[in-house]
Design a protein around this motif. Structure first.
Motif, PDB file in Angstrom:
ATOM      1  N   CYS A 198      33.872  39.298  52.003  1.00 14.28           N
ATOM      2  CA  CYS A 198      33.277  39.692  50.727  1.00 14.28           C
ATOM      3  C   CYS A 198      34.087  40.838  50.141  1.00 14.28           C
ATOM      4  O   CYS A 198      34.485  40.808  48.970  1.00 14.28           O
ATOM      5  CB  CYS A 198      31.823  40.108  50.952  1.00 14.28           C
ATOM      6  N   ALA A 199      34.360  41.850  50.959  1.00 15.12           N
ATOM      7  CA  ALA A 199      35.093  43.033  50.489  1.00 15.12           C
ATOM      8  C   ALA A 199      36.498  42.652  50.007  1.00 15.12           C
ATOM      9  O   ALA A 199      36.971  43.170  48.995  1.00 15.12           O
ATOM     10  CB  ALA A 199      35.169  44.062  51.605  1.00 15.12           C
ATOM     11  N   GLN A 200      37.146  41.740  50.737  1.00 15.65           N
ATOM     12  CA  GLN A 200      38.488  41.297  50.314  1.00 15.65           C
ATOM     13  C   GLN A 200      38.471  40.779  48.884  1.00 15.65           C
ATOM     14  O   GLN A 200      39.353  41.085  48.094  1.00 15.65           O
ATOM     15  CB  GLN A 200      38.972  40.154  51.206  1.00 15.65           C
ATOM     16  N   HIS A 201      37.472  39.959  48.573  1.00 14.95           N
ATOM     17  CA  HIS A 201      37.417  39.367  47.229  1.00 14.95           C
ATOM     18  C   HIS A 201      36.999  40.393  46.174  1.00 14.95           C
ATOM     19  O   HIS A 201      37.558  40.430  45.097  1.00 14.95           O
ATOM     20  CB  HIS A 201      36.477  38.154  47.214  1.00 14.95           C
ATOM     21  N   LEU A 202      36.009  41.220  46.508  1.00 15.31           N
ATOM     22  CA  LEU A 202      35.539  42.196  45.516  1.00 15.31           C
ATOM     23  C   LEU A 202      36.601  43.239  45.203  1.00 15.31           C
ATOM     24  O   LEU A 202      36.743  43.683  44.065  1.00 15.31           O
ATOM     25  CB  LEU A 202      34.269  42.877  46.010  1.00 15.31           C
ATOM     26  N   SER A 203      37.381  43.616  46.226  1.00 15.73           N
ATOM     27  CA  SER A 203      38.374  44.669  46.008  1.00 15.73           C
ATOM     28  C   SER A 203      39.451  44.224  45.018  1.00 15.73           C
ATOM     29  O   SER A 203      40.032  45.042  44.315  1.00 15.73           O
ATOM     30  CB  SER A 203      39.006  45.102  47.328  1.00 15.73           C
ATOM     31  N   ARG A 204      39.680  42.919  44.963  1.00 16.78           N
ATOM     32  CA  ARG A 204      40.677  42.435  44.003  1.00 16.78           C
ATOM     33  C   ARG A 204      40.158  42.554  42.566  1.00 16.78           C
ATOM     34  O   ARG A 204      40.930  42.564  41.630  1.00 16.78           O
ATOM     35  CB  ARG A 204      41.054  40.984  44.320  1.00 16.78           C
ATOM     36  N   ILE A 205      38.838  42.618  42.426  1.00 16.73           N
ATOM     37  CA  ILE A 205      38.265  42.772  41.083  1.00 16.73           C
ATOM     38  C   ILE A 205      38.180  44.253  40.709  1.00 16.73           C
ATOM     39  O   ILE A 205      38.684  44.669  39.670  1.00 16.73           O
ATOM     40  CB  ILE A 205      36.844  42.148  41.009  1.00 16.73           C
ATOM     41  N   ILE A 206      37.592  45.049  41.609  1.00 25.86           N
ATOM     42  CA  ILE A 206      37.393  46.455  41.222  1.00 25.86           C
ATOM     43  C   ILE A 206      38.672  47.270  41.340  1.00 25.86           C
ATOM     44  O   ILE A 206      38.751  48.375  40.819  1.00 25.86           O
ATOM     45  CB  ILE A 206      36.228  47.134  41.985  1.00 25.86           C
ATOM     46  N   GLY A 207      39.693  46.694  41.972  1.00 27.46           N
ATOM     47  CA  GLY A 207      40.969  47.400  42.016  1.00 27.46           C
ATOM     48  C   GLY A 207      41.816  47.128  40.774  1.00 27.46           C
ATOM     49  O   GLY A 207      42.930  47.620  40.652  1.00 27.46           O
ATOM     50  N   ASP A 208      41.297  46.325  39.872  1.00 28.99           N
ATOM     51  CA  ASP A 208      42.075  45.923  38.702  1.00 28.99           C
ATOM     52  C   ASP A 208      41.466  46.543  37.438  1.00 28.99           C
ATOM     53  O   ASP A 208      40.439  46.092  36.951  1.00 28.99           O
ATOM     54  CB  ASP A 208      42.055  44.384  38.617  1.00 28.99           C
ATOM     55  N   GLN A 209      42.102  47.573  36.928  1.00 23.99           N
ATOM     56  CA  GLN A 209      41.555  48.285  35.769  1.00 23.99           C
ATOM     57  C   GLN A 209      41.472  47.393  34.521  1.00 23.99           C
ATOM     58  O   GLN A 209      40.607  47.587  33.673  1.00 23.99           O
ATOM     59  CB  GLN A 209      42.399  49.535  35.465  1.00 23.99           C
ATOM     60  N   ALA A 210      42.377  46.430  34.432  1.00 27.99           N
ATOM     61  CA  ALA A 210      42.360  45.530  33.270  1.00 27.99           C
ATOM     62  C   ALA A 210      41.060  44.728  33.224  1.00 27.99           C
ATOM     63  O   ALA A 210      40.531  44.436  32.153  1.00 27.99           O
ATOM     64  CB  ALA A 210      43.559  44.598  33.320  1.00 27.99           C
ATOM     65  N   VAL A 211      40.517  44.402  34.401  1.00 28.59           N
ATOM     66  CA  VAL A 211      39.263  43.643  34.461  1.00 28.59           C
ATOM     67  C   VAL A 211      38.123  44.467  33.880  1.00 28.59           C
ATOM     68  O   VAL A 211      37.260  43.948  33.172  1.00 28.59           O
ATOM     69  CB  VAL A 211      38.928  43.236  35.925  1.00 28.59           C
TER      70      VAL A 211
END
Ligand code: ZN
Length: 233
Positions: free
Chosen positions: A188-201
Motif C-alpha cells: 500500500c505504502a509503495q503505491h501511495l508514496s508514488r502519489i504523495i511524492g509527486d507535487q504535480a499531482v
C-alpha cells in the motif's frame, strides 16, 4: 421488480436479437464509500445489475461494452465460443447473489475474447470482489481484490491513461487502497508514496492527492500497531 430497477430492451452485440436487460435508477442513497471506491447504498446493491446478459445467446458485458458494436471478427469468435457452450440463460427481473456472481463470471470469461484492456479486467474483478464483500465471503473477496490489483499494476505499466474518467494517479490510488484493505501495508505504502511524492499531482488532482495522504496516515497508524504487537510477542 425491485423499485430501484426498470427494464429496457436492447439489441445484443453478438446474436443481434433484442434482449431484455435491467437498469438501475440513478437516485440511490449512499451510505458509505470504502477506501477502494466500493459504494454502499441504502437497501440496494446496484452492482448486482452492472452486467447485462443476453437472454438468447448468453453474451454478458457491462452496459458500455454491450452497447458498443463489436468488430465482426470478435463477434464471430464469441459466437463460435457460445455455440460450443450452449448456455441456458434465464432472464430474471430480480437478481439474487448467485445470479449476480454468475453474471460477473460470465462477463469476465469474455474479456479475453473481446480483447478488453487490462484496466477493464481490473475493474471487473474489483467489482466482483465488492459483491463478495457485501455477502461476507472474505476469502473470495480477497482473491478477487488480489487479481484486480495485479491487473491494475499491469495496466499502469502498459496502457495509456486516462482511460475514460480514470487517470493513472487514480488507478495507482485504487491499488494502494486494495492493498490497504488486504492488510499489506508495505505494498500500500509503495503505491501511495508514488502519489504523495509527486507535487504535480497535488495541483493537478488535489482530491486524489488528499485521499492518498489520508490513507497514508492510516497506514502509518496501522504499521505502528503491528510493529508494537510484534515487539510484544
Ligand atoms: Zn445475444
Amino acid at each position: 421488480m425491485d423499485k430501484h430497477c426498470f427494464m429496457v430492451e436492447k439489441p445484443c452485440p453478438v446474436c443481434m436479437k433484442t434482449t431484455r436487460v435491467i437498469k438501475t435508477r440513478s437516485r440511490l442513497v449512499v451510505e458509505k464509500t470504502d477506501e477502494d471506491f466500493c459504494v454502499h447504498y441504502k437497501e440496494f446493491n446496484p452492482y448486482y445489475y452492472k452486467i447485462w446478459v443476453c437472454e438468447h445467446c448468453g453474451f454478458a458485458a457491462d452496459e458500455k461494452t454491450f452497447l458498443t458494436k463489436l468488430p465482426e471478427r470478435t463477434r464471430k469468435t464469441i459466437w463460435d465460443f457460445l455455440a460450443q457452450k450452449k448456455l441456458d440463460i434465464e432472464f430474471t427481473e430480480e437478481r439474487t447473489l448467485p445470479d449476480a456472481i454468475a453474471s460477473f463470471q460470465l462477463a469476465i470469461s469474455y474479456l479475453d475474447l473481446i480483447h478488453a484492456p487490462l484496466s477493464k479486467k481490473a475493474s471487473m474483478h474489483l467489482q466482483l470482489a465488492w459483491i463478495y464483500r457485501e455477502s461476507g465471503d472474505k476469502e473470495l473477496e480477497e482473491e478477487y481484490m488480489h487479481k484486480a490489483a495485479d491487473f491494475y499494476d499491469q495496466s499502469l505499466s502498459s496502457e495509456r491513461y486516462p482511460i475514460g474518467p480514470l487517470t493513472d494517479t487514480a488507478a495507482m490510488y485504487v491499488v494502494g487502497a486494495i492493498y490497504y484493505r488486504l492488510g499489506d501495508y508495505e505494498k500500500c505504502a509503495q503505491h501511495l508514496s508514488r502519489i504523495i511524492g509527486d507535487q504535480a499531482v497535488r495541483t493537478r488532482e488535489p482530491q486524489i492527492f488528499d485521499k492518498a495522504r489520508d490513507l497514508w496516515a492510516d497506514v502509518r497508524e496501522e504499521k505502528k500497531k503491528t510493529d508494537a504487537a510484534a515487539k510484544k510477542s
